[in-house]
Motif scaffolding. Structure first.
Motif, PDB file in Angstrom:
ATOM      1  N   LYS A   1       9.898   3.596  -3.009  1.00  0.00           N
ATOM      2  CA  LYS A   1       8.769   4.426  -3.487  1.00  0.00           C
ATOM      3  C   LYS A   1       9.114   5.353  -4.533  1.00  0.00           C
ATOM      4  O   LYS A   1       9.868   6.063  -4.219  1.00  0.00           O
ATOM      5  N   SER A   2       8.293   5.503  -5.361  1.00  0.00           N
ATOM      6  CA  SER A   2       8.247   6.561  -6.489  1.00  0.00           C
ATOM      7  C   SER A   2       7.538   7.523  -6.313  1.00  0.00           C
ATOM      8  O   SER A   2       6.335   7.409  -6.254  1.00  0.00           O
ATOM      9  N   ILE A   3       8.009   8.722  -6.382  1.00  0.00           N
ATOM     10  CA  ILE A   3       7.234   9.962  -5.977  1.00  0.00           C
ATOM     11  C   ILE A   3       7.729  10.969  -7.283  1.00  0.00           C
ATOM     12  O   ILE A   3       8.789  11.040  -7.793  1.00  0.00           O
TER      13      ILE A   3
ATOM     14  N   GLN B   1      13.090   8.720  -6.100  1.00  0.00           N
ATOM     15  CA  GLN B   1      12.802   7.385  -5.557  1.00  0.00           C
ATOM     16  C   GLN B   1      13.555   6.781  -4.279  1.00  0.00           C
ATOM     17  O   GLN B   1      14.852   6.677  -4.570  1.00  0.00           O
ATOM     18  N   PRO B   2      13.227   7.236  -3.027  1.00  0.00           N
ATOM     19  CA  PRO B   2      13.733   6.971  -1.828  1.00  0.00           C
ATOM     20  C   PRO B   2      14.116   5.292  -1.796  1.00  0.00           C
ATOM     21  O   PRO B   2      12.896   4.765  -2.102  1.00  0.00           O
TER      22      PRO B   2
ATOM     23  N   VAL C   1      18.635   7.789  -2.323  1.00  0.00           N
ATOM     24  CA  VAL C   1      17.730   8.437  -3.025  1.00  0.00           C
ATOM     25  C   VAL C   1      17.926   8.557  -4.686  1.00  0.00           C
ATOM     26  O   VAL C   1      19.222   8.791  -4.749  1.00  0.00           O
ATOM     27  N   GLN C   2      17.042   7.930  -5.621  1.00  0.00           N
ATOM     28  CA  GLN C   2      17.328   8.057  -7.082  1.00  0.00           C
ATOM     29  C   GLN C   2      16.434   9.263  -7.405  1.00  0.00           C
ATOM     30  O   GLN C   2      15.294   9.343  -6.959  1.00  0.00           O
TER      31      GLN C   2
ATOM     32  N   PRO D   1       0.670  -1.240   0.046  1.00  0.00           N
ATOM     33  CA  PRO D   1       0.022  -0.297  -0.100  1.00  0.00           C
ATOM     34  C   PRO D   1       0.934   1.314   0.147  1.00  0.00           C
ATOM     35  O   PRO D   1       2.104   1.298   0.386  1.00  0.00           O
ATOM     36  N   TYR D   2       0.160   2.250  -0.360  1.00  0.00           N
ATOM     37  CA  TYR D   2       0.924   3.649  -0.576  1.00  0.00           C
ATOM     38  C   TYR D   2       1.940   3.710  -1.511  1.00  0.00           C
ATOM     39  O   TYR D   2       3.005   4.723  -1.337  1.00  0.00           O
ATOM     40  N   GLY D   3       1.993   2.975  -2.553  1.00  0.00           N
ATOM     41  CA  GLY D   3       3.081   3.042  -3.471  1.00  0.00           C
ATOM     42  C   GLY D   3       4.493   2.352  -3.188  1.00  0.00           C
ATOM     43  O   GLY D   3       5.406   2.552  -3.968  1.00  0.00           O
ATOM     44  N   ILE D   4       4.328   1.667  -1.999  1.00  0.00           N
ATOM     45  CA  ILE D   4       5.679   1.173  -1.770  1.00  0.00           C
ATOM     46  C   ILE D   4       6.176  -0.245  -2.384  1.00  0.00           C
ATOM     47  O   ILE D   4       5.098  -1.119  -2.381  1.00  0.00           O
TER      48      ILE D   4
END
Length: 267
Positions: free
Chosen positions: A212-214, A222-223, A263-264, A152-155
């Motif tokens: 997770k991609s933001i 992406q952290p 972080v990427q 959940p939450y895109g992780i």
């Protein structure tokens, strides 16, 4: 010779297998033209492990000590490798994947054509263990399971579990003029244990990663959080192999649990 096959068992589940066979011949060896086997005298010494057996070393004739005229030639030495792989892969809804597999292989060598019958441990054991087909060497067995699944939450969570065989150990013994007073060279190193009889401990390791991609407009952040060696296992990676008081002393172990954050950024 490589042979492989892949088959779909169910929807999104497949199995694959492969067999490998390789022969190596006409291997190169370095021959010292100024020294032959007739220039060595076999000497039996007691096995230092106290098993009542003897070990044969070869004493070089004093007149031949230091004479070198090396020529690379084609030898009669051979190597044979047999191995196989088995893997199962699966895809889940929402983009999850799982891959599990096992691989195994064994190389047997015959390196009885050598310039020095004592060999150069650990590169070669000379004549003592030159024909590995005479020994019961087990196949190594590698097991790996890896997978990824969206939370959940895109992780995105991923894990990797591997079980690898320990490397073979070559226990060596240095014979000097203390044991053989008329030894021409200052010392001769001999391999004590037969191939396939001593290994480092098996390595079992679990690694985890969460990311997770933001998205910010046309940029992507992406952290990532990675955990290396989750179980904090301390498997031996190397031990002292020289026979004596320091034999089996641990020299290195698997790095302890490590947590890494990164972080990427894509733009």
């Amino acid at each position: 010779v490589n042979v492989g096959v892949q088959h779909q068992l169910f929807r999104n589940v497949s199995i694959s297998g492969a067999f490998y066979h390789r022969n190596y011949a006409n291997l190169r060896w370095t021959n010292n033209l100024l020294v032959s086997f007739s220039d060595y005298t076999p000497i039996a010494i007691p096995d230092p492990r106290g098993n009542g057996e003897t070990i044969t070393i070869y004493n070089l004739a004093p007149a031949k000590n230091g004479l070198v005229q090396n020529v690379d030639q084609t030898s009669e030495n051979t190597m044979t490798y047999n191995g196989f792989d088995i893997a199962v892969s699966s895809r889940f809804r929402r983009g999850g994947t799982l891959i599990a597999g096992m691989s195994s292989g064994l190389t047997r060598a015959n390196t009885c054509q050598v310039a020095d019958p004592n060999g150069a441990v650990p590169a070669t054991s000379g004549l003592r263990f030159c024909d590995q087909s005479s020994f019961d060497i087990p196949y190594d067995k590698n097991f790996k399971v890896s997978g990824a699944y969206p939370l959940p939450y895109g992780i995105m969570a991923s894990a990797s579990l591997q079980s690898l065989p320990g490397l073979p150990r070559v226990i060596t013994y240095v014979v000097s003029r203390t044991q053989v007073p008329n030894l021409t060279l200052s010392s001769v190193t001999v391999q004590l244990n037969a191939p396939g009889t001593s290994y480092l401990p098996r390595l079992n390791q679990l690694d985890l990663k969460f990311s997770k991609s933001i998205t910010f407009g046309r940029s992507r952040l992406q952290p990532e959080l990675g955990i290396f060696n989750v179980a904090n296992s301390a498997t031996y990676l190397s031990q002292n192999n020289a026979f004596g008081t320091a034999l089996d002393r641990v020299q290195s172990i698997l790095d302890g649990r490590v947590v890494r954050f990164g972080v990427q950024v894509g733009f």
